[in-house]
Design an enzyme around this catalytic site. Structure first.
Site, PDB file in Angstrom:
ATOM      1  N   LYS A  22      66.028  28.021  70.309  1.00 13.66           N
ATOM      2  CA  LYS A  22      65.984  27.100  69.169  1.00 13.66           C
ATOM      3  C   LYS A  22      64.612  27.128  68.501  1.00 13.66           C
ATOM      4  O   LYS A  22      64.510  27.297  67.283  1.00 13.66           O
ATOM      5  CB  LYS A  22      66.293  25.689  69.664  1.00 13.66           C
ATOM      6  CG  LYS A  22      65.834  24.571  68.750  1.00 13.66           C
ATOM      7  CD  LYS A  22      66.120  23.228  69.398  1.00 13.66           C
ATOM      8  CE  LYS A  22      65.346  22.065  68.869  1.00 13.66           C
ATOM      9  NZ  LYS A  22      63.944  21.975  69.144  1.00 13.66           N
ATOM     10  N   ASN A  23      63.559  26.972  69.289  1.00 14.08           N
ATOM     11  CA  ASN A  23      62.246  26.787  68.669  1.00 14.08           C
ATOM     12  C   ASN A  23      61.670  28.068  68.065  1.00 14.08           C
ATOM     13  O   ASN A  23      60.706  28.010  67.295  1.00 14.08           O
ATOM     14  CB  ASN A  23      61.272  26.134  69.659  1.00 14.08           C
ATOM     15  CG  ASN A  23      61.672  24.686  69.927  1.00 14.08           C
ATOM     16  OD1 ASN A  23      62.442  24.104  69.164  1.00 14.08           O
ATOM     17  ND2 ASN A  23      61.185  24.120  71.019  1.00 14.08           N
ATOM     18  N   CYS A 116      63.109  14.762  67.109  1.00 14.70           N
ATOM     19  CA  CYS A 116      63.354  13.737  68.133  1.00 14.70           C
ATOM     20  C   CYS A 116      62.247  12.700  68.152  1.00 14.70           C
ATOM     21  O   CYS A 116      61.073  13.028  67.976  1.00 14.70           O
ATOM     22  CB  CYS A 116      63.438  14.394  69.516  1.00 14.70           C
ATOM     23  SG  CYS A 116      64.932  15.319  69.789  1.00 14.70           S
ATOM     24  N   ARG A 121      53.979  12.213  66.727  1.00 11.62           N
ATOM     25  CA  ARG A 121      54.124  13.567  66.195  1.00 11.62           C
ATOM     26  C   ARG A 121      53.519  13.747  64.785  1.00 11.62           C
ATOM     27  O   ARG A 121      54.224  14.133  63.842  1.00 11.62           O
ATOM     28  CB  ARG A 121      55.591  14.024  66.219  1.00 11.62           C
ATOM     29  CG  ARG A 121      56.231  13.827  67.573  1.00 11.62           C
ATOM     30  CD  ARG A 121      57.636  14.377  67.629  1.00 11.62           C
ATOM     31  NE  ARG A 121      57.671  15.831  67.814  1.00 11.62           N
ATOM     32  CZ  ARG A 121      58.788  16.537  67.843  1.00 11.62           C
ATOM     33  NH1 ARG A 121      59.944  15.946  67.693  1.00 11.62           N
ATOM     34  NH2 ARG A 121      58.747  17.845  67.997  1.00 11.62           N
ATOM     35  N   ASP A 304      59.409  20.353  77.420  1.00 13.17           N
ATOM     36  CA  ASP A 304      60.839  20.308  77.092  1.00 13.17           C
ATOM     37  C   ASP A 304      61.734  20.412  78.328  1.00 13.17           C
ATOM     38  O   ASP A 304      62.941  20.206  78.240  1.00 13.17           O
ATOM     39  CB  ASP A 304      61.202  21.422  76.096  1.00 13.17           C
ATOM     40  CG  ASP A 304      60.501  21.226  74.763  1.00 13.17           C
ATOM     41  OD1 ASP A 304      60.055  20.105  74.483  1.00 13.17           O
ATOM     42  OD2 ASP A 304      60.390  22.207  74.005  1.00 13.17           O
ATOM     43  N   ARG A 397      71.924  19.527  68.946  1.00 17.56           N
ATOM     44  CA  ARG A 397      70.814  20.019  68.126  1.00 17.56           C
ATOM     45  C   ARG A 397      70.091  21.178  68.808  1.00 17.56           C
ATOM     46  O   ARG A 397      69.398  21.953  68.144  1.00 17.56           O
ATOM     47  CB  ARG A 397      69.800  18.901  67.877  1.00 17.56           C
ATOM     48  CG  ARG A 397      70.267  17.901  66.850  1.00 17.56           C
ATOM     49  CD  ARG A 397      69.113  17.056  66.372  1.00 17.56           C
ATOM     50  NE  ARG A 397      67.925  17.877  66.229  1.00 17.56           N
ATOM     51  CZ  ARG A 397      66.708  17.507  66.571  1.00 17.56           C
ATOM     52  NH1 ARG A 397      66.493  16.316  67.064  1.00 17.56           N
ATOM     53  NH2 ARG A 397      65.686  18.322  66.419  1.00 17.56           N
TER      54      ARG A 397
HETATM   55  N1  EPU Z   1      50.136  17.101  67.379  1.00 21.83           N
HETATM   56  C1  EPU Z   1      49.219  16.406  66.641  1.00 21.83           C
HETATM   57  N2  EPU Z   1      48.952  16.848  65.368  1.00 21.83           N
HETATM   58  C2  EPU Z   1      49.563  17.924  64.828  1.00 21.83           C
HETATM   59  C3  EPU Z   1      50.496  18.646  65.592  1.00 21.83           C
HETATM   60  C4  EPU Z   1      50.777  18.211  66.874  1.00 21.83           C
HETATM   61  O1  EPU Z   1      48.664  15.409  67.105  1.00 21.83           O
HETATM   62  O2  EPU Z   1      49.265  18.255  63.668  1.00 21.83           O
HETATM   63  C5  EPU Z   1      50.474  16.632  68.740  1.00 21.83           C
HETATM   64  C6  EPU Z   1      51.929  16.148  68.794  1.00 21.83           C
HETATM   65  O3  EPU Z   1      52.044  14.817  68.363  1.00 21.83           O
HETATM   66  C7  EPU Z   1      52.281  16.342  70.239  1.00 21.83           C
HETATM   67  C8  EPU Z   1      51.478  17.589  70.626  1.00 21.83           C
HETATM   68  O4  EPU Z   1      50.449  17.718  69.649  1.00 21.83           O
HETATM   69  O5  EPU Z   1      51.833  15.240  70.966  1.00 21.83           O
HETATM   70  C9  EPU Z   1      52.288  18.872  70.687  1.00 21.83           C
HETATM   71  O6  EPU Z   1      52.835  19.153  69.433  1.00 21.83           O
HETATM   72  P1  EPU Z   1      53.181  20.619  68.913  1.00 21.83           P
HETATM   73  O7  EPU Z   1      52.731  20.691  67.496  1.00 21.83           O
HETATM   74  O8  EPU Z   1      52.715  21.641  69.877  1.00 21.83           O
HETATM   75  O9  EPU Z   1      54.738  20.564  68.953  1.00 21.83           O
HETATM   76  P2  EPU Z   1      55.747  20.716  67.758  1.00 21.83           P
HETATM   77  O10 EPU Z   1      55.434  21.920  66.968  1.00 21.83           O
HETATM   78  O11 EPU Z   1      55.928  19.426  67.042  1.00 21.83           O
HETATM   79  C10 EPU Z   1      57.363  22.245  69.141  1.00 21.83           C
HETATM   80  C11 EPU Z   1      58.814  22.169  69.501  1.00 21.83           C
HETATM   81  C12 EPU Z   1      59.029  21.045  70.508  1.00 21.83           C
HETATM   82  C13 EPU Z   1      58.167  21.313  71.732  1.00 21.83           C
HETATM   83  C14 EPU Z   1      56.688  21.507  71.333  1.00 21.83           C
HETATM   84  C15 EPU Z   1      55.808  21.904  72.501  1.00 21.83           C
HETATM   85  C16 EPU Z   1      59.860  22.906  67.466  1.00 21.83           C
HETATM   86  C17 EPU Z   1      60.658  22.581  66.272  1.00 21.83           C
HETATM   87  N3  EPU Z   1      59.588  21.906  68.302  1.00 21.83           N
HETATM   88  O12 EPU Z   1      57.079  20.959  68.564  1.00 21.83           O
HETATM   89  O13 EPU Z   1      60.382  21.104  70.870  1.00 21.83           O
HETATM   90  O14 EPU Z   1      58.237  20.201  72.588  1.00 21.83           O
HETATM   91  O15 EPU Z   1      56.588  22.514  70.302  1.00 21.83           O
HETATM   92  O16 EPU Z   1      56.267  23.082  73.094  1.00 21.83           O
HETATM   93  O17 EPU Z   1      59.499  24.053  67.676  1.00 21.83           O
HETATM   94  C18 EPU Z   1      62.341  20.291  71.835  1.00 21.83           C
HETATM   95  O18 EPU Z   1      62.789  21.455  71.730  1.00 21.83           O
HETATM   96  O19 EPU Z   1      62.947  19.391  72.450  1.00 21.83           O
HETATM   97  C19 EPU Z   1      61.061  19.979  71.229  1.00 21.83           C
HETATM   98  C20 EPU Z   1      60.632  18.732  71.068  1.00 21.83           C
END
Ligand code: EPU
Length: 417
Positions: A22-23, A116, A121, A304, A397
């Site tokens: 997915k990601n 989610c 975030r 995850d 999802r």
């Molecule tokens: N964060 C910030 N500022 C930012 C970006 C992130 O503070 O600008 C914080 C977030 O709030 C969080 C942490 O950094 O506490 C990690 O966030 P990251 O940006 O790494 O995650 P993401 O890109 O929002 C993706 C996946 C998530 C997965 C994470 C970590 C997608 C669409 N989502 O999220 O997937 O948990 O990377 O591997 O790619 C899931 O599949 O259930 C899921 C939540």
């Protein structure tokens, strides 16, 4: 509202094939707008987030054809349009249109992404990165208007190795003059998958999968082809199911290098499995041992898989501790796990105690988020009696054909809308 109903406590045998991640897929699709013509992405999972991404691509006048899990994307007539809130809030990954459209047109307008509810975030790291490349970011209420006459490659340091920000800045940097260097980049396999796609389109990228990534801006990106990596989180979820209920359950499409920390933890709790090539065979483990898990960025234990693993720990002999360091709000599944008979206690903001082993029993529960939903689904498969999981859309999802895959290996499971 979608409901999954499971009659639990049946051993599962046969074969489960892991789908595309997915990601990765949710980043590769927006990345395809960078191509001046056609792209093909193979091994697309059948999940709800993809349906919404396709709607956004069609809104931008991309032609999309979906055949045998491959997505054929023609972006030769791509138009830059504002992405309406009702589409962008459907998933987190809509934020990848920020980097992609900024690179392509020097302008993006869209609302804050959805996803989610597992923490605040924010997307401040993405925004700071765009600004460092020379973009102006206006935020009016929930709307982001990002513009740049010209993007210029820079050295950017991330305060946190965010997966989303790393991919988004890689996408934006393809449209910048000169070289962009991301320091403290995320190293998750998704980054490598997207970088390979961009490289295939003609972008020069070095270091994807390490802490330092270099991207050279490129004038025109060619046709692109790529295959979505196998989903390490889906895979981990089925391995946990196998450890609890497997009878020579075979899981195909395992990339063990993407799951090292998780597999080590499984060994620590006493789970035995056999891996040959990309195939893992697993049977129910008796006498599971308790452990301590701490979620970390890749290659650490993936956040995850934290909630699915918590369900496994409800069956271990003794007290386990789960420490969540990535999100502030990823223990919501424990409320219903406890209602099913588990004994878990949140002992501090990011620490959970899990006391096992506990016999679980079926009841009515609510999936609050994707992986929390998976945690309840695993609990329902283990539990005596019938469990009804409301709000199961959140599970769909992220888990491709989950009902069919579980039914095929002997689970008593059905879905109703
Ligand atoms: N964060 C910030 N500022 C930012 C970006 C992130 O503070 O600008 C914080 C977030 O709030 C969080 C942490 O950094 O506490 C990690 O966030 P990251 O940006 O790494 O995650 P993401 O890109 O929002 C993706 C996946 C998530 C997965 C994470 C970590 C997608 C669409 N989502 O999220 O997937 O948990 O990377 O591997 O790619 C899931 O599949 O259930 C899921 C939540």
């Amino acid at each position: 509202m979608t409901k999954i109903t499971i009659e639990g406590n049946n051993l599962l045998s046969g074969e489960i094939k892991i789908s595309g991640a997915k990601n990765s897929a949710v980043a590769l699709i927006p990345a395809a707008v960078l191509s001046k013509e056609k792209s093909v992405i193979y091994n697309i999972p059948e999940i709800r987030d993809i349906e919404y991404l396709i709607k956004i691509m069609e809104l931008l006048d991309c032609k999309i054809e979906y055949k045998n899990n491959a997505l054929y994307i023609d972006s030769s007539n791509l138009k830059n349009k504002a992405i309406p809130e009702e589409l962008s809030v459907q998933m987190r990954a809509s934020y990848y249109f920020m980097g992609a459209l900024l690179a392509k047109f020097g302008r993006v307008e869209m609302s804050f992404p959805g996803g989610c509810n597992i923490g605040a975030r924010p997307i401040d790291i993405h925004v700071k990165g765009f600004q460092q490349l020379g973009a102006k970011v206006e935020i009016i209420k929930n709307r982001y208007i990002i513009t740049a006459d010209k993007l210029i490659g820079k050295k950017i340091y991330f305060d946190f190795p965010s997966v989303g920000a790393t991919i988004n800045i890689m996408l934006a940097a393809t449209g910048a003059e000169g070289t962009t260097i991301i320091e403290n980049a995320a190293m998750e396999p998704e980054i490598v998958n997207v970088a390979s796609f961009l490289i295939n389109m003609g972008v020069k990228i070095r270091g994807a999968g390490t802490k330092k990534i270099e991207i050279e801006g490129t004038k025109e990106l060619n046709n692109g082809v790529c295959e979505v990596f196998s989903d390490r989180i889906e895979c981990g979820t089925y391995i946990i199911i196998g450890a609890l209920l497997g009878k020579n359950l075979t899981i195909k499409g395992v990339i063990k290098e993407h799951l090292e920390a998780f597999l080590m933890k499984l060994k620590e709790v006493g789970v035995k499995y056999c891996i040959k090539g990309d195939t893992l065979t697993i049977s129910k483990t008796e006498n599971l041992k308790p452990t301590y898990i701490k979620t970390l960025v890749f290659p650490g234990f993936p956040t995850d898989l934290q909630q699915p693993f918590t369900t496994l720990l409800t069956q271990a002999n003794g007290k386990s501790i789960v420490e969540e360091t990535i999100y502030e709000n990823r223990f919501k599944n424990t409320y219903d796990l406890n209602r099913m008979g588990a004994i878990t206690n949140i002992i501090s903001l990011n620490k959970l105690e899990v006391n096992g082993p506990r016999k679980l029993h079926g009841t009515n529960v609510i999936a609050t988020d994707l992986r929390g939903g998976a945690s309840l689904l695993i609990a329902a498969l283990v539990a005596e009696g019938i469990t009804e999981i409301d709000n199961s859309d959140v599970i769909l999802r992220g888990y491709s054909e989950v009902i069919r895959k579980l039914e095929n290996v002997g689970a008593k499971i059905k879905i109703t809308e």
